[in-house]
Scaffold this active site. Structure first.
Site, PDB file in Angstrom:
ATOM      1  N   ASN A 208     -33.697  20.608 -27.281  1.00  0.00           N
ATOM      2  CA  ASN A 208     -34.739  20.647 -26.021  1.00  0.00           C
ATOM      3  C   ASN A 208     -35.991  21.394 -26.083  1.00  0.00           C
ATOM      4  OD1 ASN A 208     -34.329  23.768 -24.940  1.00  0.00           O
ATOM      5  ND2 ASN A 208     -32.026  22.747 -25.074  1.00  0.00           N
ATOM      6  N   ASP A 276     -26.170  20.917 -22.616  1.00  0.00           N
ATOM      7  CA  ASP A 276     -24.860  20.445 -21.824  1.00  0.00           C
ATOM      8  C   ASP A 276     -23.795  19.907 -22.416  1.00  0.00           C
ATOM      9  OD1 ASP A 276     -25.768  22.211 -19.350  1.00  0.00           O
ATOM     10  OD2 ASP A 276     -27.317  20.346 -18.982  1.00  0.00           O
ATOM     11  N   ASP A 304     -19.571  26.161 -20.455  1.00  0.00           N
ATOM     12  CA  ASP A 304     -20.571  26.644 -19.443  1.00  0.00           C
ATOM     13  C   ASP A 304     -20.716  28.380 -19.704  1.00  0.00           C
ATOM     14  OD1 ASP A 304     -22.329  27.881 -17.469  1.00  0.00           O
ATOM     15  OD2 ASP A 304     -22.354  25.834 -16.569  1.00  0.00           O
ATOM     16  N   PHE A 323     -30.590  31.406 -15.278  1.00  0.00           N
ATOM     17  CA  PHE A 323     -31.818  30.653 -15.144  1.00  0.00           C
ATOM     18  C   PHE A 323     -31.499  29.202 -14.362  1.00  0.00           C
ATOM     19  CE2 PHE A 323     -35.690  32.856 -16.492  1.00  0.00           C
ATOM     20  CZ  PHE A 323     -34.908  34.022 -16.833  1.00  0.00           C
TER      21      PHE A 323
HETATM   22  N1  CTP Z   1     -26.118  27.702 -19.202  1.00  0.00           N
HETATM   23  C1  CTP Z   1     -24.813  28.303 -20.130  1.00  0.00           C
HETATM   24  N2  CTP Z   1     -24.274  27.411 -20.716  1.00  0.00           N
HETATM   25  C2  CTP Z   1     -24.308  26.120 -20.712  1.00  0.00           C
HETATM   26  C3  CTP Z   1     -25.132  25.480 -19.812  1.00  0.00           C
HETATM   27  C4  CTP Z   1     -26.298  26.300 -19.077  1.00  0.00           C
HETATM   28  O1  CTP Z   1     -24.903  29.241 -19.898  1.00  0.00           O
HETATM   29  N3  CTP Z   1     -23.510  25.361 -21.308  1.00  0.00           N
HETATM   30  C5  CTP Z   1     -26.893  28.826 -18.493  1.00  0.00           C
HETATM   31  C6  CTP Z   1     -28.464  28.661 -18.829  1.00  0.00           C
HETATM   32  O2  CTP Z   1     -28.628  29.683 -19.918  1.00  0.00           O
HETATM   33  C7  CTP Z   1     -29.041  28.771 -17.521  1.00  0.00           C
HETATM   34  C8  CTP Z   1     -28.296  28.164 -16.347  1.00  0.00           C
HETATM   35  O3  CTP Z   1     -26.842  28.326 -16.953  1.00  0.00           O
HETATM   36  O4  CTP Z   1     -28.861  30.583 -16.994  1.00  0.00           O
HETATM   37  C9  CTP Z   1     -28.616  26.775 -16.261  1.00  0.00           C
HETATM   38  O5  CTP Z   1     -27.794  26.073 -15.674  1.00  0.00           O
HETATM   39  P1  CTP Z   1     -27.663  24.703 -16.364  1.00  0.00           P
HETATM   40  O6  CTP Z   1     -26.624  24.073 -15.246  1.00  0.00           O
HETATM   41  O7  CTP Z   1     -27.546  24.200 -17.579  1.00  0.00           O
HETATM   42  O8  CTP Z   1     -28.863  24.078 -15.655  1.00  0.00           O
HETATM   43  P2  CTP Z   1     -29.406  22.666 -16.010  1.00  0.00           P
HETATM   44  O9  CTP Z   1     -29.280  22.292 -17.217  1.00  0.00           O
HETATM   45  O10 CTP Z   1     -30.634  22.681 -15.402  1.00  0.00           O
HETATM   46  O11 CTP Z   1     -28.242  22.167 -15.045  1.00  0.00           O
HETATM   47  P3  CTP Z   1     -28.346  20.641 -14.315  1.00  0.00           P
HETATM   48  O12 CTP Z   1     -28.143  19.635 -15.135  1.00  0.00           O
HETATM   49  O13 CTP Z   1     -27.036  20.611 -13.213  1.00  0.00           O
HETATM   50  O14 CTP Z   1     -29.399  20.731 -13.482  1.00  0.00           O
END
Ligand code: CTP
Length: 398
Positions: A208, A276, A304, A323
């Site tokens: 990303n 993700d 996560d 974040f």
């Molecule tokens: N995060 C994490 N581990 C993951 C995914 C995210 O620690 N596997 C943390 C990121 O570092 C950040 C936060 O979770 O602090 C972001 O959440 P996330 O659910 O990933 O945000 P988005 O990708 O924006 O989620 P969504 O697709 O639900 O909007």
């Protein structure tokens, strides 16, 4: 500046010992006092005369040569310092430290002291990666020893990989951070940062646009306030923060394992843009074109990391900050994310392309806590980092 700070510099035996001469010069330029101690092997690479001339102080060489035992015993020598720096720290010296051996002056000083210690390892890549060294590093980290480096690169022995000693100015920056005092002195804080790369095959990956700039700025701001910062980063473009313990990872699974291995911490800031999903069965060999047939990728969900640390029960950091990078309904989405993941704070920002925030130098964030949403004015990422670090210091003090 390091004006009147007293550094006890232990020089181990390795080709990187030559860099300790420049390190002494740089420390003296900044007003520090340097007392050099050479191990027997260290003295094979640089002479006591050259280090003492640069330091302007006597160089100590061996326990049994210590005629000054009466005048300045080894306990006194190690305790009168503000910081002990071991550069280069060989695999052997680190093993002695990890096991509490005291069979020469350097190891005796290290065992006899309650002064903070910063270690700059230098060794062959295989030695650095050997399970015995990995165990010793983790014992030393657990004992509160700070590390700077090693860096990755070409080694004197012709191999390539992590094991090169950090450059003198990197060590100076780590010393400045280690001696920084502020509201976070004595606190250990984890910061995750950067993107993760999820392999498709040995040459392709999913990534990303995160540059890691905000995470690096947060780690720096925390270290300047005296925190002992552990920085777990994916393959980010941004510089690594000086003075922090850096753990480099590639995938979300590796980031999760690294985060678990550095616990416990007082606070954790999850600034990484973790993928993700990963490719469920990444190929071990390069996927080839196949007569116009388009390959299909199956995905599996990554762990996560933020949610698992937020929900860990015993040993949970006192403060967990996540974040939320959103493009729509920023506050509503981020508030729901905070409840779902069970972190204490969420720093929400709008990363719609027109904001220029993703990859830019500025950020406009809203801090969401159990007290509601507080929107900060748009400002530089360094300023956001500074404000956040101050808020973390206040929260840990409360
Ligand atoms: N995060 C994490 N581990 C993951 C995914 C995210 O620690 N596997 C943390 C990121 O570092 C950040 C936060 O979770 O602090 C972001 O959440 P996330 O659910 O990933 O945000 P988005 O990708 O924006 O989620 P969504 O697709 O639900 O909007």
């Amino acid at each position: 500046m390091l004006t009147d700070k007293r550094i006890l510099l232990i020089i181990g035996g390795g080709i990187a010992a030559f860099k300790s001469l420049e390190l002494i010069r740089r420390l003296r330029e900044r007003g520090a006092w340097v007392t050099p101690v050479l191990t027997r092997a260290g003295a094979e690479f640089v002479t006591p005369l050259s280090v003492s001339s640069l330091a302007g102080e006597k160089a100590y060489a061996d326990l049994f040569d210590l005629t000054d035992e009466a005048e300045m015993g080894h306990i006194q020598l190690s305790r009168s310092a503000d910081l002990i720096v071991v550069a280069p720290a060989t695999a052997d010296l680190m093993a002695k430290m990890a096991h509490g051996l005291a069979n020469d002056l350097a190891s005796t000083l290290l065992l006899a002291t309650d002064t903070p210690v910063l270690v700059a390892p230098a060794m062959n890549v295989r030695m650095w990666e050997h399970p015995a060294t990995r165990r010793n590093v983790s014992t030393l980290r657990g004992d509160g020893i700070s590390f700077v480096g090693p860096n990755e690169g070409e080694m004197a022995c012709g191999e390539y990989g992590p094991g090169r000693m950090s450059e003198p100015l990197e060590i100076v920056a780590a010393i400045e951070m280690a001696l920084a005092e502020g509201p976070l002195t004595g606190r250990r804080v984890l910061v995750t940062s950067g993107p993760t790369h999820e392999p498709i095959d040995p040459v392709r990956y999913i990534a990303n646009r995160s540059s890691g700039a905000q995470g690096t700025a947060i780690a720096r701001a925390l270290a300047v306030m005296g925190a002992d910062v552990v920085f777990v980063t994916g393959p980010a473009e941004a510089d690594r923060p000086e003075g922090a313990h850096i753990v480099e990872v590639e995938t979300a699974a590796e980031m999760m394992a690294a985060v678990q291995s550095v616990m416990p911490v007082d606070a954790a800031v999850f600034a990484a843009a973790v993928a993700d999903w990963r490719v469920a069965s990444a190929s071990d060999s390069k996927i080839k074109k196949n007569n116009g047939k388009i390959p299909t990728l199956d995905f599996a969900e990554n762990p996560d990391i933020l949610a698992s640390v937020s929900q860990m029960g015993t040993g949970r950091p006192d403060l967990v900050v996540g974040f939320a990078a959103e493009t729509d309904d920023v506050i509503a989405n981020a508030t729901a994310k905070r409840t779902r993941k069970q972190c204490d704070w969420i720093i929400a920002n709008d990363v719609s392309p027109e904001t220029g925030i993703m990859g830019g130098t500025e950020n406009a964030v809203t801090l969401i806590s159990d007290e509601g949403a507080e929107t900060w004015p748009r400002m530089g990422k360094d300023e956001v980092a500074h404000q956040l670090a101050s808020r973390i210091a206040d929260a840990l003090d409360a």
